[in-house]
Design a protein around this motif. Structure first.
Motif, PDB file in Angstrom:
ATOM      1  N   LEU A   1       0.733  -1.271   0.004  1.00  0.00           N
ATOM      2  CA  LEU A   1       0.048   0.299  -0.030  1.00  0.00           C
ATOM      3  C   LEU A   1       0.867   1.156   0.081  1.00  0.00           C
ATOM      4  O   LEU A   1       0.536   2.296  -0.690  1.00  0.00           O
ATOM      5  CB  LEU A   1      -0.954   0.218   1.157  1.00  0.00           C
ATOM      6  CG  LEU A   1      -2.071  -1.014   1.364  1.00  0.00           C
ATOM      7  CD1 LEU A   1      -2.893  -0.960   2.532  1.00  0.00           C
ATOM      8  CD2 LEU A   1      -2.949  -0.753  -0.047  1.00  0.00           C
ATOM      9  N   LEU A   2       1.869   1.201   0.741  1.00  0.00           N
ATOM     10  CA  LEU A   2       2.904   2.275   0.897  1.00  0.00           C
ATOM     11  C   LEU A   2       3.477   2.727  -0.454  1.00  0.00           C
ATOM     12  O   LEU A   2       3.921   3.772  -1.047  1.00  0.00           O
ATOM     13  CB  LEU A   2       3.909   2.285   1.904  1.00  0.00           C
ATOM     14  CG  LEU A   2       3.211   2.304   3.218  1.00  0.00           C
ATOM     15  CD1 LEU A   2       4.556   1.897   4.246  1.00  0.00           C
ATOM     16  CD2 LEU A   2       2.511   3.699   3.507  1.00  0.00           C
TER      17      LEU A   2
ATOM     18  N   PRO B   1       6.281  10.994  12.054  1.00  0.00           N
ATOM     19  CA  PRO B   1       4.839  10.300  11.670  1.00  0.00           C
ATOM     20  C   PRO B   1       4.922   9.340  10.286  1.00  0.00           C
ATOM     21  O   PRO B   1       4.257   8.154  10.325  1.00  0.00           O
ATOM     22  CB  PRO B   1       3.894  11.321  11.454  1.00  0.00           C
ATOM     23  CG  PRO B   1       4.409  12.504  12.122  1.00  0.00           C
ATOM     24  CD  PRO B   1       5.693  12.591  11.846  1.00  0.00           C
ATOM     25  N   TRP B   2       5.946   9.765   9.270  1.00  0.00           N
ATOM     26  CA  TRP B   2       5.988   8.937   8.299  1.00  0.00           C
ATOM     27  C   TRP B   2       7.232   8.418   7.769  1.00  0.00           C
ATOM     28  O   TRP B   2       8.367   9.222   8.137  1.00  0.00           O
ATOM     29  CB  TRP B   2       5.293   9.787   6.946  1.00  0.00           C
ATOM     30  CG  TRP B   2       3.882  10.203   7.223  1.00  0.00           C
ATOM     31  CD1 TRP B   2       2.734   9.412   7.106  1.00  0.00           C
ATOM     32  CD2 TRP B   2       3.473  11.743   7.488  1.00  0.00           C
ATOM     33  NE1 TRP B   2       1.697  10.269   7.378  1.00  0.00           N
ATOM     34  CE2 TRP B   2       2.218  11.516   7.744  1.00  0.00           C
ATOM     35  CE3 TRP B   2       4.101  12.808   7.810  1.00  0.00           C
ATOM     36  CZ2 TRP B   2       1.140  12.672   7.885  1.00  0.00           C
ATOM     37  CZ3 TRP B   2       3.330  14.048   8.073  1.00  0.00           C
ATOM     38  CH2 TRP B   2       2.040  13.931   8.126  1.00  0.00           C
ATOM     39  N   HIS B   3       7.422   7.311   7.255  1.00  0.00           N
ATOM     40  CA  HIS B   3       8.766   6.836   6.868  1.00  0.00           C
ATOM     41  C   HIS B   3       9.405   7.862   5.484  1.00  0.00           C
ATOM     42  O   HIS B   3       8.702   8.195   4.834  1.00  0.00           O
ATOM     43  CB  HIS B   3       8.535   5.403   6.436  1.00  0.00           C
ATOM     44  CG  HIS B   3       9.767   4.677   6.315  1.00  0.00           C
ATOM     45  ND1 HIS B   3      10.590   4.673   5.128  1.00  0.00           N
ATOM     46  CD2 HIS B   3      10.501   3.793   7.057  1.00  0.00           C
ATOM     47  CE1 HIS B   3      11.741   3.993   5.127  1.00  0.00           C
ATOM     48  NE2 HIS B   3      11.722   3.448   6.329  1.00  0.00           N
ATOM     49  N   PRO B   4      10.846   8.037   5.744  1.00  0.00           N
ATOM     50  CA  PRO B   4      11.158   8.690   4.583  1.00  0.00           C
ATOM     51  C   PRO B   4      10.817   8.157   3.235  1.00  0.00           C
ATOM     52  O   PRO B   4      10.702   9.190   2.454  1.00  0.00           O
ATOM     53  CB  PRO B   4      12.741   8.490   4.814  1.00  0.00           C
ATOM     54  CG  PRO B   4      12.971   8.246   6.346  1.00  0.00           C
ATOM     55  CD  PRO B   4      11.784   7.661   6.579  1.00  0.00           C
ATOM     56  N   PHE B   5      10.810   6.934   3.017  1.00  0.00           N
ATOM     57  CA  PHE B   5      10.368   6.274   1.578  1.00  0.00           C
ATOM     58  C   PHE B   5       8.922   6.714   1.197  1.00  0.00           C
ATOM     59  O   PHE B   5       8.651   7.049   0.295  1.00  0.00           O
ATOM     60  CB  PHE B   5      10.479   4.975   1.393  1.00  0.00           C
ATOM     61  CG  PHE B   5      11.891   4.416   1.331  1.00  0.00           C
ATOM     62  CD1 PHE B   5      12.751   5.123   1.244  1.00  0.00           C
ATOM     63  CD2 PHE B   5      12.046   3.029   1.427  1.00  0.00           C
ATOM     64  CE1 PHE B   5      14.283   4.888   0.747  1.00  0.00           C
ATOM     65  CE2 PHE B   5      13.375   2.622   1.194  1.00  0.00           C
ATOM     66  CZ  PHE B   5      14.522   3.311   0.852  1.00  0.00           C
ATOM     67  N   GLU B   6       8.156   6.866   2.398  1.00  0.00           N
ATOM     68  CA  GLU B   6       6.720   7.349   2.263  1.00  0.00           C
ATOM     69  C   GLU B   6       6.732   8.896   1.832  1.00  0.00           C
ATOM     70  O   GLU B   6       5.995   9.301   1.146  1.00  0.00           O
ATOM     71  CB  GLU B   6       5.804   6.923   3.458  1.00  0.00           C
ATOM     72  CG  GLU B   6       4.558   7.390   3.463  1.00  0.00           C
ATOM     73  CD  GLU B   6       3.354   6.900   4.628  1.00  0.00           C
ATOM     74  OE1 GLU B   6       2.406   6.968   4.413  1.00  0.00           O
ATOM     75  OE2 GLU B   6       4.154   6.714   5.541  1.00  0.00           O
TER      76      GLU B   6
ATOM     77  N   THR C   1      -2.826   6.602   2.912  1.00  0.00           N
ATOM     78  CA  THR C   1      -1.779   5.812   3.582  1.00  0.00           C
ATOM     79  C   THR C   1      -1.280   6.676   4.776  1.00  0.00           C
ATOM     80  O   THR C   1      -0.588   6.229   5.779  1.00  0.00           O
ATOM     81  CB  THR C   1      -0.855   5.276   2.419  1.00  0.00           C
ATOM     82  OG1 THR C   1      -0.210   6.141   1.664  1.00  0.00           O
ATOM     83  CG2 THR C   1      -1.495   4.269   1.814  1.00  0.00           C
ATOM     84  N   ALA C   2      -1.013   8.093   4.249  1.00  0.00           N
ATOM     85  CA  ALA C   2      -0.354   8.989   5.409  1.00  0.00           C
ATOM     86  C   ALA C   2      -1.225   8.917   6.384  1.00  0.00           C
ATOM     87  O   ALA C   2      -0.663   9.193   7.617  1.00  0.00           O
ATOM     88  CB  ALA C   2      -0.011  10.054   4.563  1.00  0.00           C
ATOM     89  N   LEU C   3      -2.424   9.274   6.372  1.00  0.00           N
ATOM     90  CA  LEU C   3      -3.456   9.287   7.552  1.00  0.00           C
ATOM     91  C   LEU C   3      -3.577   8.057   8.239  1.00  0.00           C
ATOM     92  O   LEU C   3      -3.540   8.047   9.336  1.00  0.00           O
ATOM     93  CB  LEU C   3      -4.765   9.793   7.017  1.00  0.00           C
ATOM     94  CG  LEU C   3      -5.201  11.056   6.539  1.00  0.00           C
ATOM     95  CD1 LEU C   3      -6.527  11.257   5.795  1.00  0.00           C
ATOM     96  CD2 LEU C   3      -4.734  12.038   7.421  1.00  0.00           C
ATOM     97  N   GLY C   4      -3.449   6.921   7.401  1.00  0.00           N
ATOM     98  CA  GLY C   4      -3.253   5.495   8.242  1.00  0.00           C
ATOM     99  C   GLY C   4      -2.252   5.172   8.978  1.00  0.00           C
ATOM    100  O   GLY C   4      -2.056   4.625  10.050  1.00  0.00           O
ATOM    101  N   ALA C   5      -0.915   5.917   8.481  1.00  0.00           N
ATOM    102  CA  ALA C   5       0.192   5.699   9.219  1.00  0.00           C
ATOM    103  C   ALA C   5       0.114   6.365  10.823  1.00  0.00           C
ATOM    104  O   ALA C   5       0.878   6.060  11.524  1.00  0.00           O
ATOM    105  CB  ALA C   5       1.229   6.297   8.746  1.00  0.00           C
TER     106      ALA C   5
END
Length: 409
Positions: A71-72, A107-112, A93-97
């Motif tokens: 999904l990411l 809150p978010w991974h660098p790849f994301e 996906t950012a909200l889900g993270a």
């Protein structure tokens, strides 16, 4: 008031596109399949790279880690053809993270984040500025609601990065859109110019052929009118029939003069001289030689008389070809070949490479448009193209038999 209403409607239209709109853009060409294949490969590689981090960074349990990683990474596949849909998925996906957000880290991974910025740039390249503005506003809202309460410095840095990326992608997208629109307008203008040139050349051909048709109609009228005096002993019915034919021919001449008046663009363009034919070709070649273009004439086959329509068209094709040589290949040597083939007259004008640049002051003419129209009118063909030595050849084949669909009169 009307301007304010138009701005509001444009803004609401952009918001509707962001929420439920399509990625289809008018005038956008259909893309090839290979970018989608590349996107699928990159998506798979990114998902594999994030598989471990999905468990360690977000704390997703092992059975659901592959689904989370996919999904990411899935927006990478979608942004190739559907950037707005890719941005929606990246935003979801950012909200889900946030549900797996662990204190002490972003809150978010660098790849994301990289994937999200890529979708943002793709939206700017594909969609108008109103859509990009709403996407930017949604991104800013997420940054200042999520990152700012935890780390103000990161929020400011993220704001600067996203704003610069949005402005850059929006500017590049506007430039690409403007160039695409300019290309469309240029192509439309060229088509209109070609259509106008074709219509003008058809009118010119019709004016020239008027003399040919008028000559034949005059002969019919004169022969029908003088037949009772030349042929003695004709019954009264025959004399009346000849008189009817003569009257119809003269009426046709009157109508042709009216038609010719419609075709003329100005009253002072009436040409009193008869239309030239192949008999005038030596004079034309002499004028071309005096103008500085070396030209030779060749003949194949035994010369025979041709109809007036073929005669005029062959002369005009040679004349226009020589004009094109002077315009586009000044100083080049030219060979004019007239071939008397069985059933068709063949005309070839071949020139070598130019000895200098284009002649100054020569504007564009009807060129190949007019020559091809003349050949088609007679049921013939015209081909033109480069030769092996860098020159150019025009070859026309004009049938001697009139075309039943509208050939030689």
């Amino acid at each position: 008031m009307a301007d304010v209403r138009a701005v509001l409607l444009r803004l609401l239209g952009g918001l509707r596109t962001v929420l439920v709109g399509s990625d289809r853009v008018p005038g956008m060409r259909r893309r090839r399949a290979w970018p989608l294949i590349v996107g699928a490969v990159l998506t798979l590689l990114l998902a594999l790279a994030m598989l471990h981090d999905t468990r360690t960074y977000y704390g997703v349990s092992a059975p659901f880690a592959p689904l989370g990683a996919l999904l990411l990474a899935l927006p990478v596949l979608l942004l190739v053809r559907w950037p707005l849909m890719a941005w929606r998925l990246a935003a979801l996906t950012a909200l889900g993270a946030l549900a797996y957000w662990q204190q002490g880290q972003l809150p978010w991974h660098p790849f994301e984040i990289i994937v999200y910025l890529a979708t943002l740039a793709a939206v700017g390249l594909r969609h108008p500025r109103t859509v990009l503005g709403w996407v930017w506003a949604a991104t800013m809202l997420a940054i200042w609601l999520v990152i700012y309460p935890v780390n103000r410095d990161d929020a400011v840095a993220a704001t600067v990065i996203v704003t610069l990326l949005t402005l850059a992608s929006g500017g590049i997208g506007a430039l690409i859109s403007a160039r695409r629109q300019l290309a469309v307008e240029t192509r439309r203008t060229e088509e209109e110019q070609a259509r106008s040139a074709l219509l003008a050349e058809r009118a010119r051909i019709a004016r020239e052929l008027h003399d040919v048709v008028a000559h034949h109609m005059s002969l019919i009228a004169v022969q029908a009118e003088t037949a009772p005096y030349r042929l003695t002993g004709l019954p009264a019915e025959a004399n009346a029939e000849f008189g009817s034919i003569s009257g119809a021919a003269r009426e046709a001449l009157v109508e042709m003069r009216r038609l010719l008046g419609v075709l003329r663009s100005a009253p002072d363009e009436i040409e009193r001289a008869p239309q030239p034919g192949l008999a005038a070709l030596p004079d034309l070649l002499d004028r071309v030689r005096r103008a500085g273009t070396p030209v030779t004439r060749a003949t194949e086959g035994e010369p025979y008389p041709v109809s007036a329509g073929v005669d005029v068209s062959a002369y005009r094709i040679v004349q226009e070809s020589l004009s094109n040589v002077r315009r586009h290949a000044p100083g080049a040597e030219v060979t004019v070949l007239v071939g008397y083939d069985p059933g068709a007259l063949r005309v070839e004008v071949t020139n070598g490479p130019a000895h200098s640049g284009p002649a100054p002051g020569d504007g564009p003419g009807h060129g190949l448009v007019g020559m091809r129209e003349r050949a088609t009118m007679l049921g013939g063909t015209l081909t033109a193209g480069r030769t092996d030595d860098g020159g150019f050849r025009v070859r026309a084949v004009l049938p001697l038999t009139p075309d039943p669909d509208g050939g030689d009169p």
